[in-house]
Design an enzyme around this catalytic site. Structure first.
Site, PDB file in Angstrom:
ATOM      1  N   PRO A  28       0.818  -1.213   0.000  1.00 26.06           N
ATOM      2  CA  PRO A  28       0.000   0.000   0.000  1.00 26.06           C
ATOM      3  C   PRO A  28       0.852   1.264   0.000  1.00 26.06           C
ATOM      4  CG  PRO A  28      -0.994  -1.622   1.421  1.00 26.06           C
ATOM      5  CD  PRO A  28       0.302  -2.215   0.946  1.00 26.06           C
ATOM      6  N   CYS A  29       0.535   2.179  -0.950  1.00 30.92           N
ATOM      7  CA  CYS A  29       1.419   3.309  -1.196  1.00 30.92           C
ATOM      8  C   CYS A  29       1.049   4.549  -0.402  1.00 30.92           C
ATOM      9  CB  CYS A  29       1.399   3.646  -2.687  1.00 30.92           C
ATOM     10  SG  CYS A  29      -0.223   4.147  -3.309  1.00 30.92           S
ATOM     11  N   GLN A  30      -0.106   4.562   0.260  1.00 29.90           N
ATOM     12  CA  GLN A  30      -0.548   5.780   0.931  1.00 29.90           C
ATOM     13  C   GLN A  30       0.462   6.334   1.948  1.00 29.90           C
ATOM     14  OE1 GLN A  30      -2.385   3.125   0.427  1.00 29.90           O
ATOM     15  NE2 GLN A  30      -4.278   3.736  -0.596  1.00 29.90           N
ATOM     16  N   PHE A  61       3.490   6.692   1.674  1.00 27.97           N
ATOM     17  CA  PHE A  61       4.567   7.404   1.003  1.00 27.97           C
ATOM     18  C   PHE A  61       4.070   8.288  -0.129  1.00 27.97           C
ATOM     19  CE2 PHE A  61       5.965   3.282   2.581  1.00 27.97           C
ATOM     20  CZ  PHE A  61       6.953   3.670   3.470  1.00 27.97           C
ATOM     21  N   SER A  62       2.757   8.300  -0.375  1.00 28.44           N
ATOM     22  CA  SER A  62       2.201   9.041  -1.498  1.00 28.44           C
ATOM     23  C   SER A  62       2.328  10.540  -1.282  1.00 28.44           C
ATOM     24  CB  SER A  62       0.722   8.673  -1.676  1.00 28.44           C
ATOM     25  OG  SER A  62       0.126   9.508  -2.637  1.00 28.44           O
TER      26      SER A  62
END
Length: 390
Positions: free
Chosen positions: A79-81, A83-84
């Site tokens: 899940p990228c949130q 580091f988004s």
């Protein structure tokens, strides 16, 4: 070659892996709608006509024991949130950070290779130490964090092992920021890929070189005119070259056209111009191609021009993805991309059906890895692994 897909989402990376010849033993995803999407499209992942386990739940609870020593590649997009650039930027402090789970999966199964993908924000300076930590954990996955250690202390121990040179990394890990547009995806989407090969295999590998370029798109528009001719746009209806690009276009016009190795970037028009107008319901035959009203321009959200690769499709942290997933029509007005149009921008096939309400399906697409980019990277890894047995 067998693979396990973690954090599968809507299945972009998993489908690219299958197209590259990998057969999934298991696909892991926690979101109900995303899992339903995968169920409805299983044939796109069964590259050899075999079935796979779809585990709907927390990846941390998936039992990897049966796959230890029996899987070629582990892949996934944690899940990228955390580091988004559009998120809360909490990084390793975010409970959604699943890189520790990815590392643990590598440690438990010891695959011959792994492919992990994440957002450009992972390379931000504020996350530099944690990125190094992730990189070193993937290089030495068997050097696990002790119960009494903080991640900073674990990082220091890994740095000591790595700098001493006394211990060979278990995996040779490379990373690169790739722009999907450079590989034939009609979208400017930058993503970080971390690819590792088990060091005992002695594989020499590098990231695949770009096949498409922005310069070639400029050339096809403003030097040869091939782009406009292909789309049957008369000269009187063609826009003028952007003022800031005129010097660059002039240089391209003087370049030798012989021996060109790259194709022009794909544009939104290339991707969706053959689809029926979603505002004409009587013409609609494709699934997921439904008009959604309410699009509007506001600061930071201006939509994607027709004759460029689209801007990065976004998942959005609060419902509909921020108003950025819009098309700018030729007359300057805007509308939301339909799910089918967004799927094309992510290079999903037209018979791939997305499950859920519009906002949910757009979230799935905003989180997805473009299928074509996934296939390019996966095929390169597959060829390297297959070369061992030649």
């Amino acid at each position: 070659m067998s693979s396990i897909e973690l954090f599968a989402g809507a299945g972009g990376l998993a489908m690219g892996m299958a197209r590259a010849g990998f057969q999934h033993s298991a696909v892991v995803e926690w979101d109900d709608d995303a899992c339903q999407t995968i169920r409805e499209n299983r044939t796109h992942y069964d590259s050899h006509g075999e079935d796979f386990v779809l585990f709907e739940g927390d990846a941390r609870k998936f039992d990897l024991t049966p796959y230890a020593g029996d899987v070629e590649v582990i892949s996934g997009g944690p899940p990228c949130q955390p580091f988004s650039l559009g998120g809360k930027h909490r990084g390793n402090l975010d409970e959604r950070d699943m890189f520790p789970t990815a590392v643990q999966a590598v440690n438990k199964t010891m695959p011959r290779a792994f492919i992990f993908e994440n957002v450009k924000g992972l390379l931000r300076q504020s996350f530099a130490s944690y990125f190094e930590y992730t990189y070193l954990q993937l290089s030495y996955p068997e050097v696990v964090k002790r119960k009494s250690e903080t991640w900073e202390s674990h990082l220091a121990r890994l740095e000591g092992i790595h700098s001493s040179g006394k211990r060979k990394p278990t995996y040779n890990v490379l990373f690169r920021l790739l722009n999907a547009a450079d590989y034939g995806v009609p979208q400017k989407r930058e993503r970080v890929f971390l690819v590792g090969f088990r060091s005992d295999l002695g594989i020499e590998w590098s990231f695949p070189e770009p096949t498409h370029s922005g310069d070639e798109l400029l050339r096809s528009k403003w030097v040869t005119g091939e782009y406009w001719e292909r789309h049957r746009i008369a000269k009187k209806h063609r826009p003028a070259p952007p003022e800031k690009m005129k010097k660059r276009i002039s240089r391209l016009a003087s370049d030798d056209l012989q021996g060109l190795r790259q194709e022009p970037w794909m544009t939104v028009r290339d991707a969706i111009s053959d689809l029926p107008d979603p505002e004409e319901p009587s013409l609609l035959t494709l699934p997921n191609h439904v008009f959604t009203p309410g699009a509007r321009v506001y600061k930071g959200h201006t939509g994607s021009p027709y004759d460029e690769p689209s801007k990065t499709l976004k998942a959005g942290a609060h419902g509909v993805p921020g108003g950025e997933n819009m098309l700018v029509r030729d007359d300057g007005s805007v509308r939301y991309f339909t799910v089918r149009e967004a799927a094309r921008l992510q290079t999903f096939p037209d018979d791939y059906i997305f499950h859920g309400a519009w906002g949910e399906t757009m979230r799935q697409l905003g989180n997805a890895v473009p299928v074509r980019l996934a296939e390019v990277v996966a095929r390169s890894v597959s060829e390297a692994l297959n070369g061992l047995s030649m």
